[in-house]
Write a protein that holds these residues in place. Structure first.
Motif, PDB file in Angstrom:
ATOM      1  N   SER A 212      14.497  -1.983 -47.593  1.00 32.66           N
ATOM      2  CA  SER A 212      15.873  -2.437 -47.331  1.00 32.66           C
ATOM      3  C   SER A 212      15.989  -3.207 -46.028  1.00 32.66           C
ATOM      4  O   SER A 212      17.078  -3.534 -45.596  1.00 32.66           O
ATOM      5  N   LEU A 213      14.837  -3.537 -45.398  1.00 31.44           N
ATOM      6  CA  LEU A 213      14.874  -4.201 -44.095  1.00 31.44           C
ATOM      7  C   LEU A 213      15.592  -5.541 -44.161  1.00 31.44           C
ATOM      8  O   LEU A 213      16.478  -5.821 -43.361  1.00 31.44           O
ATOM      9  N   ALA A 214      15.195  -6.374 -45.128  1.00 29.38           N
ATOM     10  CA  ALA A 214      15.765  -7.720 -45.181  1.00 29.38           C
ATOM     11  C   ALA A 214      17.260  -7.695 -45.440  1.00 29.38           C
ATOM     12  O   ALA A 214      17.987  -8.535 -44.952  1.00 29.38           O
ATOM     13  N   ARG A 215      17.734  -6.744 -46.230  1.00 29.78           N
ATOM     14  CA  ARG A 215      19.170  -6.700 -46.553  1.00 29.78           C
ATOM     15  C   ARG A 215      19.996  -6.155 -45.414  1.00 29.78           C
ATOM     16  O   ARG A 215      21.074  -6.643 -45.122  1.00 29.78           O
ATOM     17  N   ARG A 216      19.486  -5.114 -44.754  1.00 30.40           N
ATOM     18  CA  ARG A 216      20.305  -4.414 -43.777  1.00 30.40           C
ATOM     19  C   ARG A 216      20.226  -5.002 -42.375  1.00 30.40           C
ATOM     20  O   ARG A 216      21.149  -4.899 -41.591  1.00 30.40           O
ATOM     21  N   TYR A 217      19.093  -5.609 -42.035  1.00 33.45           N
ATOM     22  CA  TYR A 217      18.933  -6.053 -40.658  1.00 33.45           C
ATOM     23  C   TYR A 217      18.487  -7.507 -40.602  1.00 33.45           C
ATOM     24  O   TYR A 217      17.303  -7.801 -40.633  1.00 33.45           O
ATOM     25  N   GLY A 218      19.462  -8.400 -40.546  1.00 26.74           N
ATOM     26  CA  GLY A 218      19.149  -9.814 -40.424  1.00 26.74           C
ATOM     27  C   GLY A 218      18.708 -10.124 -39.013  1.00 26.74           C
ATOM     28  O   GLY A 218      18.711  -9.258 -38.144  1.00 26.74           O
ATOM     29  N   PRO A 219      18.304 -11.395 -38.731  1.00 23.45           N
ATOM     30  CA  PRO A 219      17.869 -11.748 -37.380  1.00 23.45           C
ATOM     31  C   PRO A 219      19.007 -11.614 -36.386  1.00 23.45           C
ATOM     32  O   PRO A 219      20.147 -11.934 -36.694  1.00 23.45           O
ATOM     33  N   TRP A 220      18.677 -11.127 -35.208  1.00 23.21           N
ATOM     34  CA  TRP A 220      19.698 -10.916 -34.172  1.00 23.21           C
ATOM     35  C   TRP A 220      20.010 -12.228 -33.489  1.00 23.21           C
ATOM     36  O   TRP A 220      19.340 -13.224 -33.663  1.00 23.21           O
ATOM     37  N   PHE A 221      21.044 -12.224 -32.672  1.00 20.12           N
ATOM     38  CA  PHE A 221      21.438 -13.439 -31.993  1.00 20.12           C
ATOM     39  C   PHE A 221      20.763 -13.550 -30.632  1.00 20.12           C
ATOM     40  O   PHE A 221      20.270 -12.576 -30.103  1.00 20.12           O
ATOM     41  N   LYS A 222      20.812 -14.742 -30.090  1.00 19.64           N
ATOM     42  CA  LYS A 222      20.268 -14.947 -28.755  1.00 19.64           C
ATOM     43  C   LYS A 222      21.183 -14.315 -27.717  1.00 19.64           C
ATOM     44  O   LYS A 222      22.376 -14.209 -27.898  1.00 19.64           O
TER      45      LYS A 222
ATOM     46  N   ALA B 233      27.800  11.543 -50.746  1.00 14.66           N
ATOM     47  CA  ALA B 233      26.457  11.537 -50.156  1.00 14.66           C
ATOM     48  C   ALA B 233      26.447  10.956 -48.754  1.00 14.66           C
ATOM     49  O   ALA B 233      25.389  10.715 -48.190  1.00 14.66           O
ATOM     50  N   GLU B 234      27.656  10.743 -48.161  1.00 12.78           N
ATOM     51  CA  GLU B 234      27.719  10.122 -46.845  1.00 12.78           C
ATOM     52  C   GLU B 234      28.972  10.619 -46.133  1.00 12.78           C
ATOM     53  O   GLU B 234      30.085  10.186 -46.427  1.00 12.78           O
ATOM     54  N   GLU B 235      28.778  11.506 -45.197  1.00  9.20           N
ATOM     55  CA  GLU B 235      29.902  12.230 -44.594  1.00  9.20           C
ATOM     56  C   GLU B 235      30.870  11.342 -43.835  1.00  9.20           C
ATOM     57  O   GLU B 235      32.070  11.567 -43.840  1.00  9.20           O
ATOM     58  N   PHE B 236      30.354  10.304 -43.163  1.00 12.62           N
ATOM     59  CA  PHE B 236      31.201   9.546 -42.250  1.00 12.62           C
ATOM     60  C   PHE B 236      31.766   8.254 -42.844  1.00 12.62           C
ATOM     61  O   PHE B 236      32.394   7.483 -42.151  1.00 12.62           O
ATOM     62  N   GLU B 237      31.523   7.986 -44.117  1.00 14.27           N
ATOM     63  CA  GLU B 237      32.017   6.767 -44.738  1.00 14.27           C
ATOM     64  C   GLU B 237      33.004   7.088 -45.865  1.00 14.27           C
ATOM     65  O   GLU B 237      32.903   8.119 -46.516  1.00 14.27           O
ATOM     66  N   SER B 238      33.959   6.165 -46.067  1.00 13.71           N
ATOM     67  CA  SER B 238      34.916   6.314 -47.160  1.00 13.71           C
ATOM     68  C   SER B 238      34.398   5.599 -48.395  1.00 13.71           C
ATOM     69  O   SER B 238      33.836   4.504 -48.298  1.00 13.71           O
ATOM     70  N   CYS B 239      34.615   6.207 -49.562  1.00 15.55           N
ATOM     71  CA  CYS B 239      34.136   5.616 -50.819  1.00 15.55           C
ATOM     72  C   CYS B 239      35.268   5.332 -51.789  1.00 15.55           C
ATOM     73  O   CYS B 239      35.032   5.123 -52.984  1.00 15.55           O
ATOM     74  N   GLY B 240      36.517   5.328 -51.314  1.00 15.55           N
ATOM     75  CA  GLY B 240      37.637   4.978 -52.166  1.00 15.55           C
ATOM     76  C   GLY B 240      37.993   6.047 -53.184  1.00 15.55           C
ATOM     77  O   GLY B 240      37.457   7.164 -53.166  1.00 15.55           O
ATOM     78  N   THR B 241      38.913   5.698 -54.067  1.00 19.78           N
ATOM     79  CA  THR B 241      39.377   6.617 -55.115  1.00 19.78           C
ATOM     80  C   THR B 241      39.457   5.833 -56.421  1.00 19.78           C
ATOM     81  O   THR B 241      39.329   4.602 -56.430  1.00 19.78           O
ATOM     82  N   PRO B 242      39.712   6.502 -57.549  1.00 17.67           N
ATOM     83  CA  PRO B 242      39.853   5.761 -58.815  1.00 17.67           C
ATOM     84  C   PRO B 242      41.002   4.749 -58.805  1.00 17.67           C
ATOM     85  O   PRO B 242      40.989   3.794 -59.582  1.00 17.67           O
ATOM     86  N   ARG B 243      41.998   4.930 -57.930  1.00 18.08           N
ATOM     87  CA  ARG B 243      43.139   4.002 -57.889  1.00 18.08           C
ATOM     88  C   ARG B 243      43.023   2.973 -56.772  1.00 18.08           C
ATOM     89  O   ARG B 243      43.599   1.883 -56.869  1.00 18.08           O
ATOM     90  N   TYR B 244      42.344   3.311 -55.696  1.00 19.15           N
ATOM     91  CA  TYR B 244      42.221   2.409 -54.547  1.00 19.15           C
ATOM     92  C   TYR B 244      40.750   2.253 -54.188  1.00 19.15           C
ATOM     93  O   TYR B 244      40.071   3.223 -53.875  1.00 19.15           O
ATOM     94  N   PHE B 245      40.281   0.989 -54.218  1.00 18.48           N
ATOM     95  CA  PHE B 245      38.861   0.696 -54.049  1.00 18.48           C
ATOM     96  C   PHE B 245      38.546   0.249 -52.617  1.00 18.48           C
ATOM     97  O   PHE B 245      39.293  -0.543 -52.027  1.00 18.48           O
ATOM     98  N   ILE B 246      37.428   0.732 -52.089  1.00 21.09           N
ATOM     99  CA  ILE B 246      36.861   0.188 -50.854  1.00 21.09           C
ATOM    100  C   ILE B 246      35.922  -0.943 -51.265  1.00 21.09           C
ATOM    101  O   ILE B 246      35.031  -0.746 -52.096  1.00 21.09           O
ATOM    102  N   VAL B 247      36.121  -2.132 -50.702  1.00 20.86           N
ATOM    103  CA  VAL B 247      35.359  -3.302 -51.138  1.00 20.86           C
ATOM    104  C   VAL B 247      34.499  -3.851 -50.000  1.00 20.86           C
ATOM    105  O   VAL B 247      34.966  -4.018 -48.869  1.00 20.86           O
TER     106      VAL B 247
ATOM    107  N   VAL C 122      27.822   4.141 -49.649  1.00 15.18           N
ATOM    108  CA  VAL C 122      27.996   2.693 -49.517  1.00 15.18           C
ATOM    109  C   VAL C 122      26.682   1.987 -49.840  1.00 15.18           C
ATOM    110  O   VAL C 122      26.649   0.986 -50.551  1.00 15.18           O
ATOM    111  N   ASP C 123      25.600   2.536 -49.315  1.00 16.32           N
ATOM    112  CA  ASP C 123      24.280   1.951 -49.553  1.00 16.32           C
ATOM    113  C   ASP C 123      23.984   1.783 -51.035  1.00 16.32           C
ATOM    114  O   ASP C 123      23.549   0.719 -51.490  1.00 16.32           O
ATOM    115  N   LYS C 124      24.214   2.837 -51.800  1.00 19.13           N
ATOM    116  CA  LYS C 124      23.857   2.818 -53.220  1.00 19.13           C
ATOM    117  C   LYS C 124      24.664   1.771 -53.994  1.00 19.13           C
ATOM    118  O   LYS C 124      24.124   1.040 -54.829  1.00 19.13           O
TER     119      LYS C 124
END
Length: 564
Positions: free
Chosen positions: A83-93, A305-319, A257-259
């Motif tokens: 998952s390196l390429a997806r999660r960590y792009g090149p940093w800035f100067k 599967a992730e305590e500190f992130e929100s995953c929405g509900t069937p009526r309201y989606f996290i996008v 979120v990852d999945k």
């Protein structure tokens, strides 16, 4: 002395191998002295921390320069290699700037902690200090992007880097290391254990040995948040026809979120919508345009599967927006028939003309032209740059010209106006650093900046006044409105150009809006470069332009133009 010199020459002429041996020894000695000086004063690094494997990027990856990094500790991934390429792009100067004096001894841990707290109080507006945390090289407390600078690290630099990438937390360690993340996965420890001063900021505390000074970032725009490389778009109500709006759906009992982002990336969709225990993928369309955001509390159901992130509900989606490119608006070509009218895209330099061209090309599918020729823009994909501006093959023509003769050569115009304080700084950066580069610190502090403002500030006003006076069929667009209401303002611009564009294509443009010509925020000046006299003069020009706009029954300048 001359005899000795000739003997020396004769000796090496007869024995050239000795000469080259002597030369090699001389260069080797010089290299050793140079390398030794590079490590003087550097902090001790444990065997685990100095392990090359931790900081080796993928083969062929671009390594941007981040200050004076003498310890070869670059980026490191915090997750699996896949998952390196997806999660960590090149940093800035990093920021340019003069080297600051190194920290001295301030009398122990408690004294340094006290000085650090004084600085932290000043940082409250952009970040809130939340404590000193344990950090482990095998299991990081903050598992996002990291970078190091053993000469110029400051609290502001670390916070700015993490905020620019959309992370919620920024942490500093060893006086020189910066870590970003969305959650803290470590325990809180005593303040006294964060006892190392920042390498580039006298009197501030930047963690300790395996101890992290952590700040929660007060992000100005919620839409700038990221989860790794996925951009947080917000909380949205479930669309009416879910299967048409988001065609791919998968049940995920252990949602994270990852999945969901990984699934939609694999399926090649730019949107990942989390709905409790279901993951939906799709494109932004008229059925799901992402224009009406809901209160985030409606989506505040924690991921199983992730305590500190929100995953929405069937009526309201996290996008989230994935790294998949939306290709519905990427095709571009020249006009099939020669245009009967010349339409200008006019602006003062630094007002966002190149960005507006990028948006117009995506929205219409046709190349834009230019009154000038800029090889760097042509090489970046602006193929209309090479055409003569009267060729009639481009949808509109970029120009910074003012004056009656030049303006009357066009049949219509989109006039792009930007806050003069921002436009002047942007053009100054372009002049001394290129389209997405930055002027050096010496340029801002030298004679170049005052002279530039003196010459360019009056032009900002006369440029707008001339186009309002001599232009035919002028559509005024404020840069600030285009940023905040891209869909609406871009629709107005496209309408003037006489091109029929489907809404789905404009929605695609919203997802690709930054392009390759957005200047990074990491090198923002930490001070106001404008003097009191400059403010006084520029404010007078703003009032002049505002009055001219209102005199033609147009909307005046946005309120944030003044007071600054």
């Amino acid at each position: 002395m001359a005899k000795l010199w000739f003997k020396f020459q004769r000796y090496f002429r007869r024995k050239p191998v000795r000469f080259f041996t002597f030369l090699v020894l001389y260069l080797t000695a010089g290299s050793l002295v140079f390398l030794h000086s590079g490590f003087v004063g550097q902090p001790a690094v444990s065997q685990n921390q100095a392990s090359p494997a931790a900081g080796v990027p993928a083969e062929g990856a671009e390594l941007p320069f981040l200050g004076d990094l003498r310890l070869g500790r670059g980026f490191r991934d915090a997750g699996e290699a896949s998952s390196l390429a997806r999660r960590y792009g090149p940093w800035f100067k990093a920021k340019d700037g003069s080297e600051r004096t190194k920290l001295g001894d301030y009398g122990g841990a408690w004294s340094r902690a006290l000085k650090g707290r004084i600085v932290r109080e000043k940082e409250e507006e952009r970040a809130k200090y939340i404590g000193c945390y344990l950090d482990d090289t095998q299991s990081r407390a903050l598992r996002g992007v990291s970078f190091f600078d053993y000469k110029k690290m400051t609290i502001f630099r670390c916070q700015d880097n993490c905020a620019e990438r959309g992370y919620l937390y920024a942490g500093l360690e060893f006086g020189a290391e910066c870590y970003c993340g969305h959650k803290i996965q470590a325990t809180n420890v005593s303040e006294a254990e964060c006892d190392m001063g920042c390498k580039g900021e006298r009197g501030s505390v930047c963690g300790g040995a395996n101890r992290l000074s952590v700040y929660r970032l007060q992000l100005a725009q919620e839409s700038a948040r990221r989860y790794g490389s996925a951009v947080f778009r917000g909380c949205f109500r479930r669309p009416d026809n879910l299967s048409l709006a988001l065609p791919v759906t998968a049940a995920m009992p252990n949602m994270s979120v990852d999945k969901c982002v990984d699934l939609c990336t694999e399926k090649e969709y730019p949107l990942a919508a989390l709905a409790g225990t279901a993951c939906h993928c799709g494109f932004p369309t008229t059925r799901f345009p992402l224009h009406e955001r809901e209160d985030e509390q409606l989506c505040a159901q924690k991921c199983s599967a992730e305590e500190f992130e929100s995953c929405g509900t069937p009526r309201y989606f996290i996008v989230y927006q994935t790294q998949v490119q939306d290709n519905r608006c990427m095709d571009r070509r020249f006009l099939p028939a020669k245009s009967k009218q010349l339409i200008a895209l006019a602006s003062f330099p630094g007002a966002g003309n190149t960005w507006a061209r990028h948006l117009i090309e995506l929205a219409t599918g046709f190349y834009t032209g230019s009154y000038y020729f800029d090889g760097s823009l042509y090489n970046k994909g602006f193929k209309g740059e090479r055409d003569h501006w009267r060729s009639g093959r481009t949808i509109c023509i970029k120009t910074h010209e003012s004056g009656q003769k030049e303006i009357e050569a066009f049949d219509a115009a989109i006039l792009l106006i930007r806050n003069p304080y921002k436009a002047l700084m942007a053009e100054f950066n372009r002049k001394y650093g290129g389209h997405i580069g930055f002027a050096a610190h010496a340029h801002w502090k030298g004679k170049e900046w005052p002279e530039f403002v003196r010459n360019y500030a009056p032009w900002w006003a006369t440029h707008t006044l001339d186009w309002l006076k001599f232009g035919k069929k002028v559509l005024v667009v404020h840069f600030e409105d285009l940023k905040q209401e891209l869909f609406v303002q871009l629709g107005r611009m496209v309408s003037l150009l006489g091109v029929a564009v489907r809404e789905d294509r404009l929605l695609c443009v919203e997802g690709q809006k930054d392009g390759n010509f957005k200047r990074s925020g990491l090198r923002k000046l930490e001070y106001d470069p404008y003097t009191a006299d400059m403010h006084k003069v520029i404010s007078a020009y703003i009032k002049m332009v505002d009055a001219a706009l209102k005199g033609r029954n147009l909307t005046g300048v946005p309120n944030d133009y003044y007071p600054r």
